[in-house]
Design a protein around this motif. Structure first.
Motif, short mmCIF file in Angstrom:
data_model
loop_
_atom_site.label_atom_id
_atom_site.label_comp_id
_atom_site.label_asym_id
_atom_site.label_seq_id
_atom_site.Cartn_x
_atom_site.Cartn_y
_atom_site.Cartn_z
N GLY A 233 0.82 -1.21 0.00
CA GLY A 233 0.00 0.00 0.00
C GLY A 233 0.85 1.25 0.00
N PHE A 234 1.93 1.22 0.76
CA PHE A 234 2.85 2.36 0.80
C PHE A 234 3.48 2.58 -0.56
N VAL A 235 3.88 1.50 -1.22
CA VAL A 235 4.53 1.61 -2.53
C VAL A 235 3.58 2.20 -3.56
N ARG A 236 2.31 1.78 -3.53
CA ARG A 236 1.34 2.36 -4.47
C ARG A 236 1.24 3.86 -4.28
N MET A 237 1.21 4.29 -3.03
CA MET A 237 1.16 5.72 -2.74
C MET A 237 2.45 6.40 -3.19
N PHE A 238 3.57 5.75 -2.93
CA PHE A 238 4.87 6.32 -3.26
C PHE A 238 4.98 6.57 -4.76
N ARG A 239 4.47 5.65 -5.54
CA ARG A 239 4.60 5.76 -7.00
C ARG A 239 3.67 6.82 -7.58
N GLN A 240 2.80 7.40 -6.74
CA GLN A 240 1.94 8.48 -7.18
C GLN A 240 2.33 9.82 -6.55
N LEU A 241 3.53 9.87 -6.02
CA LEU A 241 4.01 11.10 -5.38
C LEU A 241 4.11 12.26 -6.37
N PRO A 242 4.02 13.48 -5.86
CA PRO A 242 4.37 14.62 -6.72
C PRO A 242 5.80 14.45 -7.23
N ASP A 243 6.04 14.88 -8.42
CA ASP A 243 7.38 14.76 -9.00
C ASP A 243 8.37 15.59 -8.17
N PRO A 244 9.37 14.94 -7.55
CA PRO A 244 10.33 15.70 -6.72
C PRO A 244 11.04 16.81 -7.48
N ASP A 245 11.27 16.59 -8.78
CA ASP A 245 11.94 17.63 -9.58
C ASP A 245 11.05 18.87 -9.73
N VAL A 246 9.73 18.65 -9.80
CA VAL A 246 8.81 19.79 -9.87
C VAL A 246 8.81 20.54 -8.56
N VAL A 247 8.87 19.81 -7.44
CA VAL A 247 8.94 20.44 -6.12
C VAL A 247 10.19 21.30 -6.01
N ILE A 248 11.31 20.80 -6.51
CA ILE A 248 12.56 21.55 -6.44
C ILE A 248 12.50 22.78 -7.34
N ASP A 249 11.85 22.66 -8.49
CA ASP A 249 11.74 23.79 -9.41
C ASP A 249 10.82 24.88 -8.85
N GLN A 250 9.80 24.47 -8.10
CA GLN A 250 8.82 25.43 -7.59
C GLN A 250 8.57 25.19 -6.09
N ARG A 252 8.11 27.06 -3.57
CA ARG A 252 7.13 27.90 -2.86
C ARG A 252 5.70 27.66 -3.32
N MET A 253 5.56 26.97 -4.45
CA MET A 253 4.23 26.76 -5.02
C MET A 253 3.79 25.29 -4.98
N ALA A 254 4.74 24.36 -4.88
CA ALA A 254 4.40 22.94 -4.94
C ALA A 254 3.49 22.54 -3.79
N ASP A 255 2.61 21.60 -4.05
CA ASP A 255 1.68 21.13 -3.02
C ASP A 255 2.43 20.46 -1.87
N VAL A 256 1.87 20.58 -0.67
CA VAL A 256 2.39 19.90 0.51
C VAL A 256 1.40 18.79 0.88
N PRO A 257 1.78 17.52 0.75
CA PRO A 257 0.86 16.42 1.08
C PRO A 257 0.42 16.49 2.55
N GLU A 258 -0.74 15.93 2.81
CA GLU A 258 -1.25 15.91 4.17
C GLU A 258 -0.99 14.59 4.89
N GLU A 259 -0.94 13.50 4.14
CA GLU A 259 -0.75 12.19 4.76
C GLU A 259 0.69 12.02 5.24
N PRO A 260 0.91 11.58 6.50
CA PRO A 260 2.28 11.37 7.00
C PRO A 260 3.09 10.42 6.13
N ALA A 261 2.46 9.32 5.66
CA ALA A 261 3.20 8.37 4.84
C ALA A 261 3.70 9.03 3.56
N THR A 262 2.87 9.88 2.96
CA THR A 262 3.27 10.57 1.74
C THR A 262 4.41 11.54 2.01
#
Length: 326
Positions: A233-250, A252-262
């Motif tokens: 279940g964790f892996v399924r969630m992991f594979r749907q993560l926001p793209d880390p490269d997009v987070v690094i590029d933006q 201040r704007m990238a979404d912040v997940p709410e789930e602790p596992a995410t």
């Protein structure tokens, strides 16, 4: 004792040629640590599985020369150099085999064979409470060893696993569920259960990219059904993560997940991308996370790239989180 303390103790005892016995639950990495110490000390390692021996195997076979009986020692016993004679699963061996080890452990000889001066006897085995295959060690043999108890340490294992290149999924999951690094109940009599060894197997299985329809079955057969279901279940969630490269590029704007596992998974992915060009963005994003996850991200990123603590963003973040850091 955690693995680092075991390694430090072994280096001291091996240098003194003091026999030592490592006790620990199945799968915690006893044999691996002993092999690492031998390699770091640049000593040979002879691994002898005591459980496979017969009582006469250590003494060897008799031969007659000039009407006198002599004993020819087995080829697996060392004859020169420096090294570690590792008697693995010693307390799983039958009592007569353990008795044959008395003289070798204490007097460094058995029959006509003598252990070379540069060699030290190290043994390991499971605890009697683990319900593994064990025989009670006779007190006469037990008294010949220094005894060390091996315990699992999550942080040390994660540090080692990262150095081995384990997948981000495995590292993130163990951070999220540290109690599942080693979860062995001898009363359950399970064939597969979570342990440092079985998680290493799981990481190799994931790296081999098994077919999706068999992945869960493979994991169940490696870390047990309960841990495998949580991990899948964790892996399924992991594979749907926001793209880390997009987070690094933006940052201040990238979404912040709410789930602790995410959040655990995303922090792991971002920390692995820490470098001179990404440090500022990573700390900027960390400042938007809940404090405990911000600390996790910055700490792990700093392990990857120490220069992160010299960025202006780090100074601002450290000031804002001083109540957590100090």
């Amino acid at each position: 004792m955690n693995p680092k303390q075991i390694k430090s103790s072994l280096k001291t005892l091996i240098s003194l040629k003091q026999p030592v016995f490592i006790w620990g639950a199945p799968g915690v990495g006893k044999s691996q640590v002993i092999a690492q110490v031998a390699e770091e000390m640049k000593r040979q390692l002879t691994d002898v599985r005591a459980v496979l021996l017969d009582p006469v195997d250590l003494r060897g076979l008799p031969s007659v020369k000039n009407n006198v009986a002599h004993w020819s020692p087995p080829s697996f016993l060392p004859t020169e150099g420096e090294g570690v004679l590792f008697l693995d699963e010693l307390n799983a061996a039958p009592p007569l085999v353990q008795a044959a080890c008395y003289q070798l452990v204490l007097d460094r000889k058995v029959g006509e064979y003598s252990l070379p001066d540069g060699w030290t006897v190290v043994a390991a085995g499971n605890r009697e409470t683990d319900r593994a295959v064990t025989h009670r060690m006779p007190s006469a043999l037990a008294n010949r060893f220094v005894h060390l108890d091996f315990s699992v340490d999550v942080d040390i294992w994660l540090e080692w696993a990262e150095g081995q290149g384990f997948s981000e999924e495995v590292l993130s999951f163990i951070r999220f569920r540290p109690n599942l690094l080693h979860n062995f109940d001898p009363k359950q009599n399970e064939k597969a259960f979570p342990s440092p060894r079985s998680w290493e197997f799981a990481a190799r299985i994931l790296a081999a990219a098994p077919a999706p329809e068999v992945e869960l079955s493979l994991l169940k057969g490696t870390v047990g059904p309960g841990a495998a279901a949580e991990f899948e279940g964790f892996v399924r969630m992991f594979r749907q993560l926001p793209d880390p490269d997009v987070v690094i590029d933006q940052p201040r704007m990238a979404d912040v997940p709410e789930e602790p596992a995410t959040l655990y998974a995303l922090c792991e992915a971002l920390a692995k991308r820490a470098g001179e060009e990404t440090a500022e963005s990573i700390v900027t994003y960390a400042s938007r996370l809940p404090s405990e996850f911000g600390v996790l991200l910055v700490r792990d990123a700093a392990k990857k790239h120490r220069g992160i603590v010299e960025t202006p963003a780090f100074s601002n973040w450290a000031t804002a989180n001083s109540d957590v850091l100090f």
